[in-house]
Design a protein around this motif. Structure first.
Motif, PDB file in Angstrom:
ATOM      1  N   LYS A   6      -0.904  13.184  28.707  1.00  0.00           N
ATOM      2  CA  LYS A   6      -1.173  13.802  27.405  1.00  0.00           C
ATOM      3  C   LYS A   6      -2.494  13.310  26.832  1.00  0.00           C
ATOM      4  O   LYS A   6      -3.238  14.073  26.214  1.00  0.00           O
ATOM      5  CB  LYS A   6      -0.027  13.504  26.429  1.00  0.00           C
ATOM      6  N   TYR A   7      -2.790  12.025  27.045  1.00  0.00           N
ATOM      7  CA  TYR A   7      -4.063  11.460  26.591  1.00  0.00           C
ATOM      8  C   TYR A   7      -5.221  12.136  27.318  1.00  0.00           C
ATOM      9  O   TYR A   7      -6.219  12.515  26.700  1.00  0.00           O
ATOM     10  CB  TYR A   7      -4.069   9.954  26.837  1.00  0.00           C
ATOM     11  N   PHE A   8      -5.102  12.289  28.640  1.00  0.00           N
ATOM     12  CA  PHE A   8      -6.157  12.952  29.409  1.00  0.00           C
ATOM     13  C   PHE A   8      -6.351  14.394  28.937  1.00  0.00           C
ATOM     14  O   PHE A   8      -7.488  14.881  28.828  1.00  0.00           O
ATOM     15  CB  PHE A   8      -5.822  12.940  30.900  1.00  0.00           C
ATOM     16  N   GLU A  54      -9.621  18.403  26.036  1.00  0.00           N
ATOM     17  CA  GLU A  54      -9.751  19.384  24.962  1.00  0.00           C
ATOM     18  C   GLU A  54     -10.861  18.996  23.999  1.00  0.00           C
ATOM     19  O   GLU A  54     -11.660  19.846  23.570  1.00  0.00           O
ATOM     20  CB  GLU A  54      -8.427  19.518  24.215  1.00  0.00           C
ATOM     21  N   ALA A  55     -10.926  17.712  23.649  1.00  0.00           N
ATOM     22  CA  ALA A  55     -11.967  17.243  22.728  1.00  0.00           C
ATOM     23  C   ALA A  55     -13.358  17.409  23.338  1.00  0.00           C
ATOM     24  O   ALA A  55     -14.340  17.613  22.613  1.00  0.00           O
ATOM     25  CB  ALA A  55     -11.719  15.788  22.364  1.00  0.00           C
ATOM     26  N   GLN A  81     -11.958  21.872  30.978  1.00  0.00           N
ATOM     27  CA  GLN A  81     -10.668  22.040  31.619  1.00  0.00           C
ATOM     28  C   GLN A  81     -10.178  20.675  32.073  1.00  0.00           C
ATOM     29  O   GLN A  81     -10.968  19.746  32.314  1.00  0.00           O
ATOM     30  CB  GLN A  81     -10.785  22.978  32.821  1.00  0.00           C
ATOM     31  N   LEU A  82      -8.862  20.514  32.196  1.00  0.00           N
ATOM     32  CA  LEU A  82      -8.317  19.227  32.604  1.00  0.00           C
ATOM     33  C   LEU A  82      -8.921  18.778  33.926  1.00  0.00           C
ATOM     34  O   LEU A  82      -9.298  17.612  34.092  1.00  0.00           O
ATOM     35  CB  LEU A  82      -6.794  19.292  32.710  1.00  0.00           C
ATOM     36  N   SER A  83      -9.040  19.692  34.883  1.00  0.00           N
ATOM     37  CA  SER A  83      -9.593  19.336  36.195  1.00  0.00           C
ATOM     38  C   SER A  83     -11.037  18.866  36.075  1.00  0.00           C
ATOM     39  O   SER A  83     -11.463  17.946  36.792  1.00  0.00           O
ATOM     40  CB  SER A  83      -9.516  20.535  37.143  1.00  0.00           C
ATOM     41  N   GLU A  84     -11.794  19.466  35.158  1.00  0.00           N
ATOM     42  CA  GLU A  84     -13.188  19.067  34.960  1.00  0.00           C
ATOM     43  C   GLU A  84     -13.271  17.665  34.356  1.00  0.00           C
ATOM     44  O   GLU A  84     -14.128  16.855  34.742  1.00  0.00           O
ATOM     45  CB  GLU A  84     -13.903  20.069  34.057  1.00  0.00           C
TER      46      GLU A  84
END
Length: 220
Positions: free
Chosen positions: A23-25, A30-31, A35-38
Motif C-alpha cells: 500500500k505504501y508503494f 500515485e504521488a 504506474q506501480l510497475s514504473e
C-alpha cells in the motif's frame, strides 16, 4: 530494507506486513504520477547489494529484510529477515556555554563549546512550552529529524553529510528578531554525533525580551 522489530512484529503475519508495505508503494507511485510497475522499477535491486542504513535509533532491535517481487507488485518469495541490535551512542563530555545579547525584542544567542570540533544544535522555545529537560530534548530531536529528512528528500544528501550542514561547531550565534516583548524563553544547546544522534545532556539558559521604546518618543 530495514524496519523496527517492534513495528514488523506488530503485524499478525509476514503477509500482513507485506500488504501494508505494498500500500505504501502504491501511494508513492500515485504521488509520483507513475504506474506501480514504473515506480517499483526505480527501487528494485538485483544481485548482491551493499549499502548503509541511516536514521536508525540507538539501542533498538531491527530487522533487515528482503523478498522477491514482480513488477505488478506480487510477492514471489517468502520474506527473508535477520534481526540486529544497534549500539549505544558514545557520550560526549563537551561543555556548552550559552550567552545572550538582548536589545528589546531582538536577542542574539551565542554558544561556546569546550571542544571546537564537537557538533551541536541550539535553538530557543517559549518558556510556556517547557516544563523540563525532556521537552527540550524532544524539540531538539524533532528538529534533527526534520533537517535530515529535508536534506535527504530534496537533495539526496546522506545522513552524515546532512548533519554537517545543519549542526554547528566552534562558537556559533543566531539572532532571534521581532520576538514578543516582555516574554520569557528557554535557549538550549545539545551535542550530537556525526549521524545527528544526541550524545550529551541538554544545556539550557533562560532569557526575557524587553519592552521596546517607540522611536518617536524622546525620554528626558
Amino acid at each position: 530494507m530495514v524496519a523496527e522489530k517492534s513495528y514488523f512484529d506488530s503485524f499478525e503475519s509476514d503477509e500482513a506486513f507485506f500488504n501494508d508495505e505494498l500500500k505504501y508503494f502504491e501511494a508513492k507511485a500515485e504521488a509520483s504520477k507513475l504506474q506501480l510497475s514504473e515506480y517499483l522499477a526505480t527501487i528494485f535491486k538485483k544481485g548482491e547489494v551493499t549499502g548503509t542504513a541511516y536514521r536508525l535509533k540507538p539501542e533498538q532491535d531491527y530487522y533487515i529484510y528482503a523478498y522477491g517481487m514482480a513488477s505488478d507488485g506480487a510477492r514471489l518469495t517468502e520474506i527473508f529477515k535477520k534481526e540486529f541490535h544497534t549500539i549505544p551512542v558514545e557520550r560526549s563530555d563537551v561543555e556548552l556555554s550559552i550567552d545572550y545579547e538582548i536589545k528589546g525584542t531582538t536577542v542574539t544567542m551565542t554558544v561556546t563549546p569546550s571542544d571546537p570540533n564537537q557538533l551541536y544544535i541550539f535553538n530557543a522555545l517559549s518558556a510556556s512550552e517547557v516544563s523540563g529537560s525532556d521537552d527540550l530534548l524532544n524539540a531538539a530531536q524533532s528538529e534533527i529529524d526534520q533537517y535530515i529528512e529535508y536534506y535527504e528528500k530534496l537533495f539526496g544528501v546522506p545522513q552524515d553529510e546532512a548533519v554537517k550542514r545543519f549542526a554547528s561547531s566552534g562558537v556559533a550565534s543566531y539572532t532571534f528578531e521581532d520576538l514578543p516583548a516582555d516574554t520569557e524563553y528557554v535557549g538550549y544547546a545539545v551535542a550530537v554525533n556525526r549521524l545527528g544522534s544526541i550524545c550529551a545532556d541538554v544545556v539550557s539558559k533562560n532569557f526575557k525580551t524587553e519592552n521596546e521604546i517607540p522611536d518617536d518618543i524622546i525620554t528626558l
